[in-house]
Design a protein around this motif. Structure first.
Motif, PDB file in Angstrom:
ATOM      1  N   GLN A   1     -82.832 -34.729   8.341  1.00 42.94           N
ATOM      2  CA  GLN A   1     -82.737 -35.980   8.024  1.00 42.94           C
ATOM      3  C   GLN A   1     -82.216 -37.100   8.646  1.00 42.94           C
ATOM      4  N   PHE A   2     -82.644 -38.398   7.869  1.00 47.67           N
ATOM      5  CA  PHE A   2     -82.738 -39.531   8.797  1.00 47.67           C
ATOM      6  C   PHE A   2     -82.757 -39.270  10.023  1.00 47.67           C
ATOM      7  N   VAL A   3     -83.669 -38.558  10.983  1.00 47.29           N
ATOM      8  CA  VAL A   3     -84.323 -38.440  12.203  1.00 47.29           C
ATOM      9  C   VAL A   3     -85.007 -39.809  12.479  1.00 47.29           C
TER      10      VAL A   3
ATOM     11  N   ARG B   1     -75.427 -40.183  11.281  1.00 50.65           N
ATOM     12  CA  ARG B   1     -76.465 -40.158  11.726  1.00 50.65           C
ATOM     13  C   ARG B   1     -76.770 -42.280  10.803  1.00 50.65           C
ATOM     14  N   VAL B   2     -77.673 -42.603  11.981  1.00 51.45           N
ATOM     15  CA  VAL B   2     -78.046 -44.445  11.290  1.00 51.45           C
ATOM     16  C   VAL B   2     -79.819 -43.968  10.776  1.00 51.45           C
ATOM     17  N   ASP B   3     -79.313 -44.728   9.393  1.00 46.71           N
ATOM     18  CA  ASP B   3     -81.068 -44.332   8.409  1.00 46.71           C
ATOM     19  C   ASP B   3     -81.556 -45.948   9.100  1.00 46.71           C
ATOM     20  N   TRP B   4     -82.630 -45.777   9.309  1.00 48.53           N
ATOM     21  CA  TRP B   4     -83.593 -47.182  10.645  1.00 48.53           C
ATOM     22  C   TRP B   4     -84.272 -47.023   9.625  1.00 48.53           C
ATOM     23  N   ASP B   5     -84.266 -47.393   8.871  1.00 49.38           N
ATOM     24  CA  ASP B   5     -85.377 -48.289   7.539  1.00 49.38           C
ATOM     25  C   ASP B   5     -84.384 -49.185   7.041  1.00 49.38           C
ATOM     26  N   ARG B   6     -82.704 -48.720   7.199  1.00 49.01           N
ATOM     27  CA  ARG B   6     -81.545 -50.357   6.725  1.00 49.01           C
ATOM     28  C   ARG B   6     -81.213 -50.240   7.487  1.00 49.01           C
ATOM     29  N   CYS B   7     -80.764 -50.078   9.011  1.00 46.46           N
ATOM     30  CA  CYS B   7     -80.645 -50.853   9.979  1.00 46.46           C
ATOM     31  C   CYS B   7     -80.943 -52.182  10.149  1.00 46.46           C
ATOM     32  N   THR B   8     -80.025 -53.296  10.051  1.00 47.85           N
ATOM     33  CA  THR B   8     -80.366 -54.445  10.412  1.00 47.85           C
ATOM     34  C   THR B   8     -80.474 -54.746  11.821  1.00 47.85           C
ATOM     35  N   GLY B   9     -79.894 -54.265  12.676  1.00 43.94           N
ATOM     36  CA  GLY B   9     -79.149 -54.181  14.262  1.00 43.94           C
ATOM     37  C   GLY B   9     -78.954 -55.252  14.015  1.00 43.94           C
ATOM     38  N   CYS B  10     -77.441 -55.078  13.716  1.00 44.67           N
ATOM     39  CA  CYS B  10     -76.261 -56.045  13.782  1.00 44.67           C
ATOM     40  C   CYS B  10     -75.512 -56.165  15.038  1.00 44.67           C
ATOM     41  N   THR B  11     -75.395 -54.751  15.328  1.00 42.96           N
ATOM     42  CA  THR B  11     -74.742 -53.689  16.381  1.00 42.96           C
ATOM     43  C   THR B  11     -72.803 -54.186  16.548  1.00 42.96           C
TER      44      THR B  11
ATOM     45  N   ILE C   1     -74.072 -36.908   8.262  1.00 40.21           N
ATOM     46  CA  ILE C   1     -74.291 -35.075   7.622  1.00 40.21           C
ATOM     47  C   ILE C   1     -73.884 -34.206   8.124  1.00 40.21           C
ATOM     48  N   PRO C   2     -73.665 -33.012   7.368  1.00 43.64           N
ATOM     49  CA  PRO C   2     -72.711 -32.139   7.437  1.00 43.64           C
ATOM     50  C   PRO C   2     -73.167 -31.061   8.478  1.00 43.64           C
ATOM     51  N   ASN C   3     -72.932 -30.336   9.539  1.00 46.11           N
ATOM     52  CA  ASN C   3     -73.775 -29.159  10.618  1.00 46.11           C
ATOM     53  C   ASN C   3     -73.915 -27.732   8.726  1.00 46.11           C
ATOM     54  N   PRO C   4     -75.412 -27.313   9.062  1.00 46.73           N
ATOM     55  CA  PRO C   4     -75.913 -26.996   7.770  1.00 46.73           C
ATOM     56  C   PRO C   4     -75.024 -25.643   8.353  1.00 46.73           C
ATOM     57  N   SER C   5     -75.225 -25.410   9.372  1.00 47.44           N
ATOM     58  CA  SER C   5     -73.778 -23.616   8.968  1.00 47.44           C
ATOM     59  C   SER C   5     -73.021 -23.978   8.773  1.00 47.44           C
ATOM     60  N   LEU C   6     -72.091 -24.805   9.449  1.00 46.94           N
ATOM     61  CA  LEU C   6     -70.451 -24.931   9.225  1.00 46.94           C
ATOM     62  C   LEU C   6     -70.369 -25.953   8.300  1.00 46.94           C
ATOM     63  N   PRO C   7     -70.359 -26.172   7.355  1.00 45.69           N
ATOM     64  CA  PRO C   7     -70.322 -27.603   6.552  1.00 45.69           C
ATOM     65  C   PRO C   7     -68.870 -28.008   6.752  1.00 45.69           C
TER      66      PRO C   7
END
Length: 161
Positions: free
Chosen positions: A149-151, A103-113, A90-96
């Motif tokens: 996004q992706f929180v 960030r982790v997209d929890w909808d796709r994360c399988t928990g593999c560690t 995720i780029p910083n909006p103020s300084l891209p």
């Protein structure tokens, strides 16, 4: 002559395989008696008992990766090792061009560690989405200047009194 042809003992009749309709070959040359069937009787097979529709055992919950954005440097070490590509930059909006984070997209994360194990900054924690106090943890790890996004949206369980 082969050993098989030289064998003078008569071959034993084969037993029928349960559940098949193969007729049994008789070893005697005599014809069957009148009214006697030469096909084997159907074999009763045990039917598996059907489970009720809602009787599935619930799955054990798996942990999800949560990146502490206060310590993330955006090195992408976690992105390269993630087998399901659930970590995004995720780029910083103020300084891209400066200070991107992951960030982790929890909808796709399988928990593999794997990401938590390979993070050089040790900023990835494996948490259960429904553990007590997870909302406070997500808020403390989240940097608001990077947007929402992706929180992750955890489903915190009620504390049993």
């Amino acid at each position: 002559m082969s050993e098989r042809e030289n064998n003078s003992t008569p071959a034993a009749p084969r037993a029928p395989v349960p559940g098949t309709a193969e007729p049994v070959a008789s070893s005697s040359p005599a014809a069957p008696a009148e009214g006697v069937s030469t096909t084997p009787a159907p074999v009763a097979t045990a039917e598996p008992t059907a489970k009720p529709a809602g009787a599935r055992k619930p799955r054990k919950p798996r942990p999800k990766a949560l990146i502490n954005e206060n310590g993330c440097t955006g090195c992408e070490a976690c992105i390269t090792v993630c087998p399901v590509d659930c970590i995004v930059k995720i780029p910083n909006p103020s300084l891209p061009e400066l200070n991107p984070i992951c960030r982790v997209d929890w909808d796709r994360c399988t928990g593999c560690t794997i990401c938590a194990r390979d993070c050089p900054w040790e900023t990835i924690d494996m948490v259960y989405p429904n553990q007590t106090g997870i909302r406070v943890m997500v808020q403390s790890y989240h940097l608001p200047e990077y947007g929402t996004q992706f929180v992750p949206q955890p489903q915190e369980e009620e504390a049993v009194a």
